[in-house]
Motif scaffolding. Structure first.
Motif, short mmCIF file in Angstrom:
data_model
loop_
_atom_site.label_atom_id
_atom_site.label_comp_id
_atom_site.label_asym_id
_atom_site.label_seq_id
_atom_site.Cartn_x
_atom_site.Cartn_y
_atom_site.Cartn_z
N GLU A 84 -30.06 71.10 -21.01
CA GLU A 84 -30.81 69.87 -21.26
C GLU A 84 -30.74 68.88 -20.10
O GLU A 84 -31.30 67.79 -20.19
CB GLU A 84 -30.27 69.20 -22.53
CG GLU A 84 -30.42 70.07 -23.76
CD GLU A 84 -29.76 69.45 -24.98
OE1 GLU A 84 -29.41 68.25 -24.95
OE2 GLU A 84 -29.60 70.17 -25.98
N SER A 85 -30.05 69.23 -19.03
CA SER A 85 -29.81 68.30 -17.93
C SER A 85 -30.90 68.38 -16.87
O SER A 85 -31.43 69.45 -16.58
CB SER A 85 -28.45 68.59 -17.29
OG SER A 85 -27.44 68.39 -18.25
N ASP A 86 -31.18 67.23 -16.28
CA ASP A 86 -32.14 67.14 -15.18
C ASP A 86 -31.45 67.33 -13.83
O ASP A 86 -32.02 67.88 -12.90
CB ASP A 86 -32.81 65.76 -15.16
CG ASP A 86 -33.48 65.44 -16.47
OD1 ASP A 86 -34.41 66.16 -16.84
OD2 ASP A 86 -33.06 64.46 -17.14
N THR A 87 -30.22 66.82 -13.75
CA THR A 87 -29.50 66.78 -12.48
C THR A 87 -28.05 67.16 -12.71
O THR A 87 -27.46 66.80 -13.72
CB THR A 87 -29.55 65.36 -11.88
OG1 THR A 87 -30.92 64.97 -11.72
CG2 THR A 87 -28.86 65.29 -10.53
N VAL A 88 -27.49 67.87 -11.73
CA VAL A 88 -26.05 68.12 -11.70
C VAL A 88 -25.54 67.58 -10.37
O VAL A 88 -26.08 67.90 -9.30
CB VAL A 88 -25.72 69.62 -11.83
CG1 VAL A 88 -24.24 69.87 -11.57
CG2 VAL A 88 -26.11 70.14 -13.20
N ALA A 89 -24.52 66.72 -10.46
CA ALA A 89 -23.86 66.18 -9.27
C ALA A 89 -22.46 66.78 -9.22
O ALA A 89 -21.66 66.58 -10.13
CB ALA A 89 -23.79 64.67 -9.34
N VAL A 90 -22.19 67.55 -8.17
CA VAL A 90 -20.91 68.23 -8.03
C VAL A 90 -20.10 67.46 -6.98
O VAL A 90 -20.42 67.50 -5.80
CB VAL A 90 -21.09 69.69 -7.60
CG1 VAL A 90 -19.80 70.45 -7.70
CG2 VAL A 90 -22.17 70.38 -8.43
N VAL A 91 -19.08 66.73 -7.46
CA VAL A 91 -18.37 65.81 -6.56
C VAL A 91 -16.86 66.00 -6.60
O VAL A 91 -16.10 65.03 -6.47
CB VAL A 91 -18.76 64.34 -6.87
CG1 VAL A 91 -20.23 64.10 -6.58
CG2 VAL A 91 -18.43 63.96 -8.31
N THR A 92 -16.40 67.23 -6.77
CA THR A 92 -14.96 67.47 -6.77
C THR A 92 -14.42 67.34 -5.35
O THR A 92 -15.19 67.26 -4.38
CB THR A 92 -14.60 68.87 -7.32
OG1 THR A 92 -14.85 69.86 -6.32
CG2 THR A 92 -15.35 69.18 -8.60
N GLY A 93 -13.13 67.38 -5.23
CA GLY A 93 -12.49 67.33 -3.91
C GLY A 93 -12.39 68.67 -3.24
O GLY A 93 -11.77 68.80 -2.19
N SER A 94 -13.03 69.70 -3.79
CA SER A 94 -12.95 71.05 -3.26
C SER A 94 -14.35 71.55 -2.91
O SER A 94 -15.21 71.70 -3.79
CB SER A 94 -12.32 71.99 -4.30
OG SER A 94 -12.52 73.34 -3.94
N ASP A 95 -14.56 71.84 -1.63
CA ASP A 95 -15.86 72.37 -1.21
C ASP A 95 -16.17 73.70 -1.88
O ASP A 95 -17.32 73.97 -2.23
CB ASP A 95 -15.91 72.53 0.31
CG ASP A 95 -16.03 71.20 1.04
OD1 ASP A 95 -16.36 70.19 0.40
OD2 ASP A 95 -15.79 71.18 2.26
N GLU A 96 -15.15 74.53 -2.07
CA GLU A 96 -15.36 75.83 -2.69
C GLU A 96 -15.88 75.66 -4.12
O GLU A 96 -16.85 76.31 -4.52
CB GLU A 96 -14.06 76.65 -2.70
CG GLU A 96 -13.59 77.05 -1.32
CD GLU A 96 -12.80 75.96 -0.58
OE1 GLU A 96 -12.50 74.88 -1.18
OE2 GLU A 96 -12.49 76.16 0.60
N VAL A 97 -15.23 74.79 -4.89
CA VAL A 97 -15.66 74.54 -6.26
C VAL A 97 -17.06 73.94 -6.27
O VAL A 97 -17.92 74.33 -7.07
CB VAL A 97 -14.67 73.60 -6.99
CG1 VAL A 97 -15.23 73.14 -8.33
CG2 VAL A 97 -13.33 74.30 -7.17
N ASN A 98 -17.32 73.02 -5.35
CA ASN A 98 -18.63 72.38 -5.30
C ASN A 98 -19.74 73.39 -5.03
O ASN A 98 -20.80 73.34 -5.66
CB ASN A 98 -18.63 71.26 -4.26
CG ASN A 98 -17.74 70.10 -4.67
OD1 ASN A 98 -17.26 70.03 -5.79
ND2 ASN A 98 -17.52 69.19 -3.75
#
Length: 135
Positions: A67-81
């Protein structure tokens, strides 16, 4: 109304959540670190917080990613992001995926082919800002 999932509830994620809530967006924050979760539960309504790994498809589905329009991935890990961005874009077809770049050396990885529509490289932004202010 925009529906946004924020993966990573640290300082950046919490700040972003507050900005989006001010703008009347629907927000869900996905976080798995106990100490960060404790702070988030003090700052936000518990229904806005999903406990778990933002690169886990079961957690993303619990966060209503469909149901989401946008996902913002802002963890401190580039791999996870990168993993979370790729899953959001290619497994769930999220229209807009924004990802934080922590290590400027990894900037080149954050491409549309990896599921990232827009990258935010804080070190690059700050570096250019300081350089521009010196002139």
């Amino acid at each position: 109304m925009k529906k946004v999932i924020i993966i990573g509830g640290g300082q950046v994620g919490a700040y972003l959540a507050n900005l989006l809530i001010e703008k009347k967006c629907e927000v869900l924050i996905v976080e798995n670190r106990p100490s960060v979760l404790e702070r988030l539960y003090q700052e936000f309504d518990a229904k806005l917080i999903i406990k778990g790994d933002g690169s886990d498809t079961q957690i993303l589905e619990k966060a209503q990613i469909f149901e989401s329009d946008t996902v913002a991935v802002v963890t401190g890990s580039d791999e996870v992001n990168l993993v979370a961005a790729t899953i959001a874009k290619y497994e769930y077809g999220i229209e807009r995926v924004i990802a934080r770049v922590n290590n400027p050396k990894n900037d080149w990885l954050f491409t549309i082919e990896m599921g990232v529509d827009k990258k935010v490289n804080q070190a690059d932004l700050l570096g250019h800002f300081v350089f521009d202010e010196m002139l």
